[in-house]
Design an enzyme around this catalytic site. Structure first.
Site, PDB file in Angstrom:
ATOM      1  N   CYS A  73       0.927  -1.179  -0.006  1.00 45.95           N
ATOM      2  CA  CYS A  73       0.088  -0.059  -0.189  1.00 45.95           C
ATOM      3  C   CYS A  73       0.930   1.221  -0.196  1.00 45.95           C
ATOM      4  CB  CYS A  73      -0.809   0.029   1.408  1.00 45.95           C
ATOM      5  SG  CYS A  73      -1.939   1.710   1.575  1.00 45.95           S
ATOM      6  N   ASP A 132      -0.142  -6.178  -0.618  1.00 45.81           N
ATOM      7  CA  ASP A 132      -1.378  -6.365  -1.276  1.00 45.81           C
ATOM      8  C   ASP A 132      -0.860  -7.774  -2.145  1.00 45.81           C
ATOM      9  OD1 ASP A 132      -2.690  -4.154  -0.465  1.00 45.81           O
ATOM     10  OD2 ASP A 132      -1.508  -2.908  -1.763  1.00 45.81           O
TER      11      ASP A 132
END
Length: 281
Positions: A189, A196
């Protein structure tokens, strides 16, 4: 690494900050992130994008009250057009959805219309919203990306710093039409640096792309900080720049966080994305 994570447009985001939950409907919770932040770095202009596409969101934690006060649930599918001025920040999206939990609506359609209006306003662009009953998914199997998986190559990797230079000279020889898949896409992120996890499908027609070079390139995202949508656009632009395919589609499906998953795709040809869940979703 990006050089816009301290941009003033990001400073007011609730992402990465303690935030109270609102019990009543509040569209002001939605927060926008200008797509221009990373598109400027990629040399993209909103009036002449080299792709079309959408950010497909799945909303697993969607609930409201009917007029009798009985909780209602649905699974939402959102398609945010890639031509929108803004992307929608995911934590703010979650907080907004939670604000529906104790709010009464006369029908599911009323919820759908309200979502479409609020999201379109935040994104400054077209948003399509579908709300499905849970029973619609009882016979839906897990899917896998079509294509050749490139993950099991006998190579050694010891550098996880992002660079697109792995793609230099990676395409050559005869023209092929093929689809390559990797489940090893991992980025972080932009704001919180939380991981992620995603799977990516790259469909192209052009000079054959070297599998090892492509895998090294994708793995180099492992310590890279950008939002999902921005990573997919970066992959599209890098493959176009270095491999120069005639047609290209990049489609990533990420694991969910906070009851949401984000699945961006970008293409310069006709493409209809399959929207079924992958194994990790």
């Amino acid at each position: 690494m990006t050089n816009y994570d301290q941009h003033h447009a990001l400073q007011s985001l609730t992402l990465g900050k303690p935030t109270p939950y609102r019990e009543r409907y509040d569209p002001s919770l939605l927060q926008a992130v200008p797509r221009a932040l990373n598109r400027d770095l990629l040399g993209l202009q909103a009036t002449a994008l080299p792709f079309h596409g959408a950010d497909i969101w799945t909303l697993y934690e969607l609930s409201w009250l009917n007029d009798a006060g009985i909780p209602q649930v649905a699974i939402g599918e959102i398609a945010l057009n890639a031509t929108s001025t803004n992307l929608i920040e995911s934590k703010s999206f979650k907080l907004y959805l939670n604000s529906l939990n104790q709010t009464s609506f006369p029908s599911r359609e009323a919820v759908r219309v309200r979502l479409a209006e609020d999201l379109s306003r935040c994104a400054d662009g077209e948003v399509q919203v579908v709300l499905r009953a849970l029973s619609d998914f009882t016979s839906s199997p897990l899917l896998d990306f079509d294509g050749e998986c490139i993950d099991d190559q006998p190579i050694h990797i010891d550098d996880y710093t992002f660079t697109n230079r792995y793609l230099e000279g990676a395409a050559g020889g005869s023209v092929v039409s093929e689809t390559l898949v990797s489940h090893l896409l991992k980025s972080n992120c932009l704001i919180t640096h939380q991981p992620d996890w995603g799977s990516v499908q790259i469909r192209y027609r052009g000079a054959r792309i070297d599998r090892e070079a492509l895998l090294r390139y994708l793995v180099s995202f492992r310590q890279h900080n950008e939002f999902h949508e921005q990573c997919v656009e970066r992959i599209f632009c890098d493959v176009m720049q270095f491999c120069r395919p005639e047609t290209l589609t990049v489609y990533a499906r990420y694991t969910r966080r906070g009851g949401l998953d984000i699945n961006p795709w970008r293409s310069n040809t006709h493409f209809s994305p399959a929207t079924g869940r992958l194994a990790r979703q």
